[in-house]
Structure formats: structure tokens, C-alpha cells
Design a protein around this motif. Structure first.
Motif, PDB file in Angstrom:
ATOM      1  N   ILE A 178       0.884  -1.173   0.000  1.00 35.02           N
ATOM      2  CA  ILE A 178       0.000   0.000   0.000  1.00 35.02           C
ATOM      3  C   ILE A 178       0.917   1.217   0.000  1.00 35.02           C
ATOM      4  CG2 ILE A 178      -1.748   1.288   1.281  1.00 35.02           C
ATOM      5  CD1 ILE A 178      -2.805  -1.324   2.333  1.00 35.02           C
ATOM      6  N   ILE A 179       0.731   2.096  -0.992  1.00 33.14           N
ATOM      7  CA  ILE A 179       1.647   3.198  -1.257  1.00 33.14           C
ATOM      8  C   ILE A 179       1.013   4.520  -0.855  1.00 33.14           C
ATOM      9  CG2 ILE A 179       3.114   4.267  -3.003  1.00 33.14           C
ATOM     10  CD1 ILE A 179       3.689   1.327  -2.563  1.00 33.14           C
ATOM     11  N   TYR A 180       1.854   5.415  -0.341  1.00 33.58           N
ATOM     12  CA  TYR A 180       1.420   6.802  -0.141  1.00 33.58           C
ATOM     13  C   TYR A 180       2.532   7.708  -0.648  1.00 33.58           C
ATOM     14  CZ  TYR A 180      -0.197  11.166   1.918  1.00 33.58           C
ATOM     15  OH  TYR A 180      -0.620  12.456   2.082  1.00 33.58           O
ATOM     16  N   LYS A 181       2.265   8.403  -1.772  1.00 34.93           N
ATOM     17  CA  LYS A 181       3.228   9.317  -2.394  1.00 34.93           C
ATOM     18  C   LYS A 181       4.578   8.628  -2.611  1.00 34.93           C
ATOM     19  CE  LYS A 181       1.072  13.538  -0.619  1.00 34.93           C
ATOM     20  NZ  LYS A 181       0.445  13.871  -1.889  1.00 34.93           N
ATOM     21  N   GLY A 182       4.541   7.386  -3.084  1.00 32.74           N
ATOM     22  CA  GLY A 182       5.752   6.654  -3.412  1.00 32.74           C
ATOM     23  C   GLY A 182       6.346   5.851  -2.285  1.00 32.74           C
ATOM     24  N   LEU A 183       5.874   6.039  -1.042  1.00 38.70           N
ATOM     25  CA  LEU A 183       6.396   5.301   0.108  1.00 38.70           C
ATOM     26  C   LEU A 183       5.507   4.100   0.407  1.00 38.70           C
ATOM     27  CD1 LEU A 183       7.221   8.281   2.510  1.00 38.70           C
ATOM     28  CD2 LEU A 183       8.829   7.028   1.066  1.00 38.70           C
ATOM     29  N   THR A 184       6.129   2.967   0.703  1.00 35.85           N
ATOM     30  CA  THR A 184       5.378   1.788   1.122  1.00 35.85           C
ATOM     31  C   THR A 184       5.034   1.920   2.596  1.00 35.85           C
ATOM     32  OG1 THR A 184       6.497   0.399  -0.514  1.00 35.85           O
ATOM     33  CG2 THR A 184       5.402  -0.716   1.313  1.00 35.85           C
ATOM     34  N   VAL A 185       3.741   2.091   2.903  1.00 40.79           N
ATOM     35  CA  VAL A 185       3.304   2.354   4.278  1.00 40.79           C
ATOM     36  C   VAL A 185       2.452   1.227   4.836  1.00 40.79           C
ATOM     37  CG1 VAL A 185       3.394   4.852   3.913  1.00 40.79           C
ATOM     38  CG2 VAL A 185       1.256   3.614   3.498  1.00 40.79           C
ATOM     39  N   GLY A 186       2.183   0.200   4.050  1.00 40.36           N
ATOM     40  CA  GLY A 186       1.368  -0.908   4.531  1.00 40.36           C
ATOM     41  C   GLY A 186       1.375  -2.049   3.537  1.00 40.36           C
ATOM     42  N   GLN A 187       0.615  -3.109   3.851  1.00 36.87           N
ATOM     43  CA  GLN A 187       0.561  -4.288   3.013  1.00 36.87           C
ATOM     44  C   GLN A 187      -0.816  -4.950   3.093  1.00 36.87           C
ATOM     45  OE1 GLN A 187       4.106  -6.313   4.691  1.00 36.87           O
ATOM     46  NE2 GLN A 187       4.861  -6.430   2.598  1.00 36.87           N
ATOM     47  N   ILE A 188      -1.112  -5.735   2.046  1.00 40.22           N
ATOM     48  CA  ILE A 188      -2.306  -6.573   2.068  1.00 40.22           C
ATOM     49  C   ILE A 188      -2.011  -7.793   2.928  1.00 40.22           C
ATOM     50  CG2 ILE A 188      -3.919  -7.900   0.685  1.00 40.22           C
ATOM     51  CD1 ILE A 188      -4.113  -4.962   0.115  1.00 40.22           C
ATOM     52  N   GLU A 189      -2.852  -8.044   3.935  1.00 35.42           N
ATOM     53  CA  GLU A 189      -2.614  -9.155   4.861  1.00 35.42           C
ATOM     54  C   GLU A 189      -3.361 -10.422   4.472  1.00 35.42           C
ATOM     55  OE1 GLU A 189      -1.710  -7.360   9.188  1.00 35.42           O
ATOM     56  OE2 GLU A 189      -3.814  -7.242   8.595  1.00 35.42           O
ATOM     57  N   ASP A 190      -4.572 -10.269   3.953  1.00 37.74           N
ATOM     58  CA  ASP A 190      -5.394 -11.447   3.688  1.00 37.74           C
ATOM     59  C   ASP A 190      -6.361 -11.123   2.559  1.00 37.74           C
ATOM     60  OD1 ASP A 190      -6.361 -13.988   3.944  1.00 37.74           O
ATOM     61  OD2 ASP A 190      -7.799 -13.488   5.524  1.00 37.74           O
TER      62      ASP A 190
ATOM     63  N   GLU B  14      -7.505  14.327 -22.696  1.00 37.91           N
ATOM     64  CA  GLU B  14      -6.537  15.276 -22.171  1.00 37.91           C
ATOM     65  C   GLU B  14      -5.113  14.968 -22.626  1.00 37.91           C
ATOM     66  OE1 GLU B  14      -7.051  15.167 -18.000  1.00 37.91           O
ATOM     67  OE2 GLU B  14      -9.047  16.055 -18.027  1.00 37.91           O
ATOM     68  N   GLY B  15      -4.892  13.852 -23.332  1.00 36.85           N
ATOM     69  CA  GLY B  15      -3.570  13.512 -23.825  1.00 36.85           C
ATOM     70  C   GLY B  15      -3.126  12.143 -23.348  1.00 36.85           C
ATOM     71  N   ILE B  16      -1.821  11.964 -23.290  1.00 36.07           N
ATOM     72  CA  ILE B  16      -1.217  10.709 -22.871  1.00 36.07           C
ATOM     73  C   ILE B  16      -0.594  10.910 -21.502  1.00 36.07           C
ATOM     74  CG2 ILE B  16       0.499   8.947 -23.417  1.00 36.07           C
ATOM     75  CD1 ILE B  16       0.244   9.680 -26.312  1.00 36.07           C
ATOM     76  N   SER B  17      -0.900  10.009 -20.568  1.00 32.61           N
ATOM     77  CA  SER B  17      -0.321  10.079 -19.234  1.00 32.61           C
ATOM     78  C   SER B  17       0.202   8.704 -18.858  1.00 32.61           C
ATOM     79  CB  SER B  17      -1.351  10.556 -18.200  1.00 32.61           C
ATOM     80  OG  SER B  17      -2.439   9.652 -18.139  1.00 32.61           O
ATOM     81  N   VAL B  18       1.361   8.674 -18.202  1.00 27.80           N
ATOM     82  CA  VAL B  18       1.993   7.437 -17.740  1.00 27.80           C
ATOM     83  C   VAL B  18       2.094   7.523 -16.229  1.00 27.80           C
ATOM     84  CG1 VAL B  18       4.018   5.959 -17.865  1.00 27.80           C
ATOM     85  CG2 VAL B  18       3.284   7.241 -19.878  1.00 27.80           C
ATOM     86  N   LYS B  19       1.554   6.520 -15.518  1.00 30.53           N
ATOM     87  CA  LYS B  19       1.510   6.562 -14.060  1.00 30.53           C
ATOM     88  C   LYS B  19       1.974   5.233 -13.486  1.00 30.53           C
ATOM     89  CE  LYS B  19      -2.482   9.711 -14.062  1.00 30.53           C
ATOM     90  NZ  LYS B  19      -3.883   9.900 -13.627  1.00 30.53           N
ATOM     91  N   THR B  20       2.615   5.306 -12.322  1.00 35.80           N
ATOM     92  CA  THR B  20       2.990   4.117 -11.558  1.00 35.80           C
ATOM     93  C   THR B  20       3.145   4.517 -10.103  1.00 35.80           C
ATOM     94  OG1 THR B  20       4.565   2.295 -11.389  1.00 35.80           O
ATOM     95  CG2 THR B  20       5.452   4.456 -11.913  1.00 35.80           C
ATOM     96  N   GLY B  21       3.055   3.522  -9.202  1.00 33.81           N
ATOM     97  CA  GLY B  21       3.195   3.820  -7.769  1.00 33.81           C
ATOM     98  C   GLY B  21       4.648   4.037  -7.393  1.00 33.81           C
ATOM     99  N   ASN B  22       5.456   2.990  -7.488  1.00 34.00           N
ATOM    100  CA  ASN B  22       6.895   3.056  -7.291  1.00 34.00           C
ATOM    101  C   ASN B  22       7.509   1.863  -8.014  1.00 34.00           C
ATOM    102  OD1 ASN B  22       6.305   0.896  -5.613  1.00 34.00           O
ATOM    103  ND2 ASN B  22       6.613   2.026  -3.722  1.00 34.00           N
ATOM    104  N   VAL B  23       8.796   1.643  -7.812  1.00 36.76           N
ATOM    105  CA  VAL B  23       9.475   0.558  -8.522  1.00 36.76           C
ATOM    106  C   VAL B  23       8.865  -0.790  -8.156  1.00 36.76           C
ATOM    107  CG1 VAL B  23      11.695  -0.585  -8.852  1.00 36.76           C
ATOM    108  CG2 VAL B  23      11.597   1.896  -8.658  1.00 36.76           C
ATOM    109  N   GLU B  24       8.474  -0.962  -6.892  1.00 31.23           N
ATOM    110  CA  GLU B  24       7.911  -2.235  -6.452  1.00 31.23           C
ATOM    111  C   GLU B  24       6.595  -2.544  -7.154  1.00 31.23           C
ATOM    112  OE1 GLU B  24       6.766  -4.529  -2.250  1.00 31.23           O
ATOM    113  OE2 GLU B  24       7.451  -2.443  -2.252  1.00 31.23           O
ATOM    114  N   THR B  25       5.736  -1.538  -7.324  1.00 27.48           N
ATOM    115  CA  THR B  25       4.439  -1.780  -7.953  1.00 27.48           C
ATOM    116  C   THR B  25       4.557  -1.959  -9.456  1.00 27.48           C
ATOM    117  OG1 THR B  25       4.044   0.614  -8.135  1.00 27.48           O
ATOM    118  CG2 THR B  25       3.207  -0.510  -6.176  1.00 27.48           C
ATOM    119  N   MET B  26       5.715  -1.639 -10.048  1.00 29.24           N
ATOM    120  CA  MET B  26       5.916  -1.928 -11.456  1.00 29.24           C
ATOM    121  C   MET B  26       6.068  -3.433 -11.686  1.00 29.24           C
ATOM    122  SD  MET B  26       8.434   1.183 -12.660  1.00 29.24           S
ATOM    123  CE  MET B  26       8.443   0.598 -14.349  1.00 29.24           C
TER     124      MET B  26
END
Length: 550
Positions: free
Chosen positions: A177-189, A232-244
Motif C-alpha cells: 500500500i503506497i502513499y506518495k511513493g512510500l510503502t506504508v502498509g501491506q495486504i494481509e489477507d 486530455e492527452g497521454i499520461s503514464v503513471k505508476t506507484g513506485n518501482v515495487e508496484t511496477m
């Protein structure tokens, strides 16, 4: 007569116990003390249920907590049903407090995953059983072991939440679970509700980031690399390297919304497809209208913006409304109904029934006085379209059309349709021109032009000859004038002429002057100081210094 003298033995009764018996008695007491000491210092016995005993051995496999040995496996047997194993282990005496209702046991083995590498120490020491003590006060001595280590150890400060989604993306245990690129949590179940057809995810957000979760917080998907082609054009988005490499969820309070109240206990949140969907979820009330499109709606997608003079006020709700009469489906005069949804909250009106009524009243007034809808191209590269509402100088109308219970906003053609129409008219007029006759006339004109060019070429050659002749005549005339001037000059200095006599007198005067200067020049040659000193004065030479020859 007696030959052997008989002597009566003096038998005395021995009282007490022989000292030799003290040895076994002492040994027995020591042995008993050792048994008692061992029994009294033994820890509790715990029974664990595993699906498999892979890697475990009785008398060798250890039980650890924070990498400290606190017990050992005593026996491993199959359970009665044969679908698992029962492990009996003895723990240290001071471990009783760990055996409570919410304690967890799991087997530690080497594992390599996208999130990292764990359990490498078991390559040397062998697998072992890890225990995570619980916080309950209820004792227990039988546990069903976990398949793997828990994502969040019991007692970790933070917030447990439940996320749900019915979209076509899924997450696994351990996804971030990401907040502004930082990993602040995880899926538990992960739990799938078959009746609701919704996937529920129990998640945990670590402290202090759990304070960011409020009643207005929205969660959305940031799995992998997202490339969005829209109006609105072309946009490329990702959370951080881990979520890629894996899936992931991020969260925040959408722009323009208040922070809301902090969440202090487990709560439920929806997972949206993207930030735009999460931001739009704040608008609970909307107002629907239909616009009829006579042109192609290719490039107009559900969710496309609806703008009023560049201000986003809604989105396209449907582009597939059924026509009233299917028999005229392929008639060129058919109009395609497009359903748009306008949000009162986007224009500052209350997000409730009152805001809907105010917005509808204002829109109906504007439609009667010239408010029209049209399709606009939002991006030339992608061909994405959006709906624009704009005022036009048109006659006022008294009646507003309805379709399937929705009020209809009249439309005007978009700029590309207008250009295409004008281009079609131009092509039609071009086809009506007498091209054959024009081509014949043009051919004759070209023949005449060729003759004219030949005549011009001959004229040009004659003109060149004329210019050359003119240049030669001018040169001859200038040479003649120059020779005449030279002739006049020589006549002025010929013998007997006035110029000749004047020149001769000037030369004679110069000769006389030079004759008179001759003595002076001779004196200056032999005696340069004669002009300063008297001619009878001796020439003095400076004396040499007396010390010069010493």
C-alpha cells in the motif's frame, strides 16, 4: 570320651543398618532429586497441526522466537484423517506466557519472492518453527500453524482496514500500500465473497502513516505501469518501482475535499480504478441529459469529460442508449443518443436534491436561450472526444425535447464536421467544372506560349548583339578623345611654343641658383661647423682624461 572339644558360638544380635547401604540410598535420593528437578523445570508441551512435515525431524527441529531457541520437536505423526501432521513439541519453562489464544506458529524455510529473500539461515541450520506471541490472556496448548509468516506481527502499531473491489484487478498477500511513493502498509489477507462477487482485502497501515487515513480518504489502483490515452492527452503513471513488478494500492484525500475525521478502528473502503474515478466518487448526486449526435461517436468513451467553457462539470455516462425505433437503425438520418451526467457539486452548488433542482432550472433556461452541446476533439493523437456545452446565437425555443424520460440538450456540429462538409461542397463544385474543355483550352494556350517563347528568344539574341555593338562604339569614341588630348598637350610643349619658352626660363633660373650655392655646399662638406664658428678659429679637439692610460 570326647575327642573333639565342642565350643558354643557366642551369637550376638547386630543392631542398626550397615554403612554400605548409604551408598545406594544416596544415589537413589540424588536420582530422585534429578528427576524432580528435570520434571519441575520442564516447559509446557504444545501440539501443532501442519499440512506437511517437510524439512522437520523429531529431536532436531527447533522452535524459536526472535532467533532464540525456546523448544524442540519431540514427535511427528499423521493426524487421524491423514490430511495433515501433528507435531508435539516441548518448550522451555519460561515460555508459558507465549501460549495464548492468538499466538501464531509457522515453519521457516528459504523463500525468494518479488518482495525479497528470507530464511537463508535455514540453509545451514535447517528449517525451524517460529512463534509469534499473542496479546490474549486466554491460555492454549493446541494451534493450527500458518502456511507462512504473518504479514504484520501482532502488536505492531498501526491501523487495520478492509478494502473491497469488484473490478478486474486483484492483489495478493504482501502486496504494498503506497502513499506518495512510500510503502506504508501491506495486504494481509484476501477473501472472495461468492454471494456478493466482491473481493475483500484485509490490509494494515503502519504507524504513523495510519493517521493519514480519514473519512474522506480514497484508495485506487497503481498496479504496474499505466498508460492512459484520453481527451486530455497521454499520461503514464505508476506507484513506485515495487508496484511496477507487482500490484499495489495507493490512497489520499482528493484535491478540493476536506481532510475529514481520522479513522481509529477498522473501516471499509472501495478501491477505484484510478485517481480520477476516486475523485469523482465525492459527487453523490448527478443530473442526466441526452444529447443527439448525427456524426460518428468513435473516440467518445464512457467517462469522457463534459465541459462548459473549459470547466469540467460532468462526464459521459453512456454512449449506447437504445434507439426508439430499431427499424430505422441504419437510416442516415438517425441520431445517436448520448447520455451525459452533470454534477451540481462541481459548479459550487450543494451536492443534494436542492443542488439538482437549481442546476436543472438554470440549464433549462439556458437551453431555451441558446445553450447547445457539441463534440470536440480533445487530443489529435488519440482521437478522443469530449462534450462541450456552449452558448450560441440562436432563436429562442419554447419546448424542450425529451427522450426516454431525459431532457434533450440540442446539438450543433463540431468543427471537424463543418470543415468536412465545406470540403465536400468544394469537391462537388470542382467535379461540376468542364475540365475537358478547360484542359483543351489550356493545351492551346501552352502551344501559343511555346511560340511566344521562341520569338522572345530570337529577340533576346538580337538585343545581345545590339548591346555588344553599342559597347564597342562607345570604347572607340573614348579612345579617340584621349588621343586628341594627348596631341594637344604635346603641341603646348613643342619648340617655339610659349610653354616651351617658359619651361626653358625656369630651368635656367634653377641652374643659376645652384651655381651660387656651390661655395656654401663645399664649405659645409669640409667644415660642417663653419656656419657656427668663425672660419679663422682653429678646430679644437677634447683632451683625453689623464687616467685613461694608467
Amino acid at each position: 570320651m570326647k575327642t573333639d572339644q565342642q565350643v558354643d558360638a557366642d551369637v550376638k544380635q547386630v543392631r542398626g543398618i550397615s554403612a554400605i547401604w548409604f551408598v545406594p540410598i544416596v544415589a537413589l535420593l540424588i536420582g530422585g532429586w534429578m528427576v524432580y528437578y528435570h520434571w519441575s523445570n520442564q516447559g509446557p508441551v504444545v501440539t501443532l497441526f501442519f499440512e506437511s512435515a517437510e524439512g522437520m525431524e523429531a529431536g532436531k527441529t527447533k522452535i524459536k522466537s526472535r532467533h532464540v531457541n525456546i523448544g524442540e520437536v519431540e514427535s511427528i505423526t499423521l493426524n487421524d484423517a491423514g490430511d495433515g501432521v501433528t507435531v508435539t513439541a516441548r518448550l522451555a519453562k519460561n515460555s508459558e506466557k507465549m501460549l495464548v489464544e492468538d499466538s501464531n506458529f509457522w515453519i521457516v524455510t528459504p523463500k525468494i519472492s518479488l518482495s525479497g529473500v528470507s530464511g537463508l539461515d535455514t540453509l545451514i541450520s535447517g528449517v525451524y518453527i517460529e512463534i509469534a506471541p499473542g496479546k490474549s490472556d486466554e491460555p492454549m496448548d493446541e494451534f493450527t500453524a500458518l502456511d507462512s509468516a504473518p504479514i504484520t506481527p501482532i502488536g505492531t502499531p498501526g491501523l487495520h482496514i478492509t478494502l473491497n473491489s469488484d473490478e478486474e484487478f486483484a492483489y495478493s498477500k504482501g502486496d504494498p500500500i503506497i502513499y506518495k511513493g512510500l510503502t506504508v502498509g501491506q495486504i494481509e489477507d484476501v477473501y472472495f465473497n461468492i454471494d456478493e462477487r466482491v473481493v475483500y482485502y484485509n490490509a494494515f497501515i503502519k504507524s504513523p502513516y495510519h493517521e493519514l487515513v480519514t473519512s474522506n480518504t480514497r484508495f485506487w489502483d497503481v498496479s504496474g505501469l499505466t498508460v492512459d490515452l484520453n481527451a486530455e492527452g497521454i499520461s503514464v503513471k505508476t506507484g513506485n518501482v515495487e508496484t511496477m513488478l507487482t500490484n499495489g494500492v495507493t490512497f489520499d484525500v482528493p484535491d478540493g475535499m476536506p481532510l475529514g475525521d481520522k479513522i481509529t478502528e477498522r473501516d471499509y473502503f472501495d478501491i477505484f480504478n484510478d485517481y480520477q474515478s476516486a475523485s469523482n466518487a465525492r459527487y453523490k448526486h448527478s443530473l442526466q441529459y441526452v444529447v443527439f449526435v448525427s456524426d460518428s461517436i468513435r473516440g467518445l468513451n464512457v467517462g469522457a469529460p463534459v465541459e462548459y467553457r473549459g470547466v469540467l462539470i460532468g462526464q459521459v455516462a453512456s454512449v449506447n442508449l437504445a434507439t426508439a425505433d430499431p427499424n430505422v437503425m441504419y437510416n442516415e438520418a438517425i441520431r445517436i443518443p448520448v447520455l451525459i451526467s452533470l454534477h451540481p457539486g462541481r459548479v459550487g452548488l450543494p451536492d443534494n436534491e436542492q443542488g439538482i433542482n437549481l442546476m436543472n432550472e438554470q440549464n433549462m433556461h439556458w437551453v431555451k436561450s441558446g445553450l447547445r452541446a457539441s463534440l470536440k476533439t480533445g487530443n489529435l493523437l488519440t482521437g478522443s472526444l469530449f462534450v462541450e456545452l456552449q452558448h450560441y446565437d440562436m432563436p429562442a425555443i419554447d419546448h424542450i425535447e425529451t427522450y426516454e424520460g431525459y431532457a434533450v440538450i440540442p446539438t450543433v456540429k463540431d468543427e471537424f464536421s463543418q470543415i468536412a462538409g465545406k470540403l465536400g461542397q468544394f469537391v462537388d463544385k470542382l467535379n461540376q467544372l468542364p475540365l475537358d474543355e478547360i484542359a483543351g483550352n489550356a493545351n492551346g494556350t501552352l502551344v501559343n506560349a511555346s511560340v511566344l517563347l521562341k520569338d522572345l528568344q530570337g529577340t533576346n539574341q538580337s538585343l545581345d548583339k545590339l548591346l555588344i555593338s553599342a559597347d564597342q562604339q562607345e570604347l572607340i569614341r573614348e579612345l579617340r578623345l584621349t588621343l586628341e588630348n594627348v596631341s594637344l598637350l604635346t603641341q603646348d610643349f613643342s619648340e617655339g611654343s610659349e610653354g616651351y619658352e617658359e619651361l626653358e626660363e625656369a630651368m635656367k633660373s634653377i641652374s643659376d641658383v645652384m651655381y651660387e650655392l656651390k661655395p656654401l655646399l663645399e664649405q659645409l662638406k669640409h667644415q660642417p661647423n663653419g656656419l657656427i664658428f668663425d672660419s679663422g678659429t682653429k678646430n679644437y679637439e677634447p683632451k683625453k682624461h689623464s687616467g685613461a692610460n694608467q
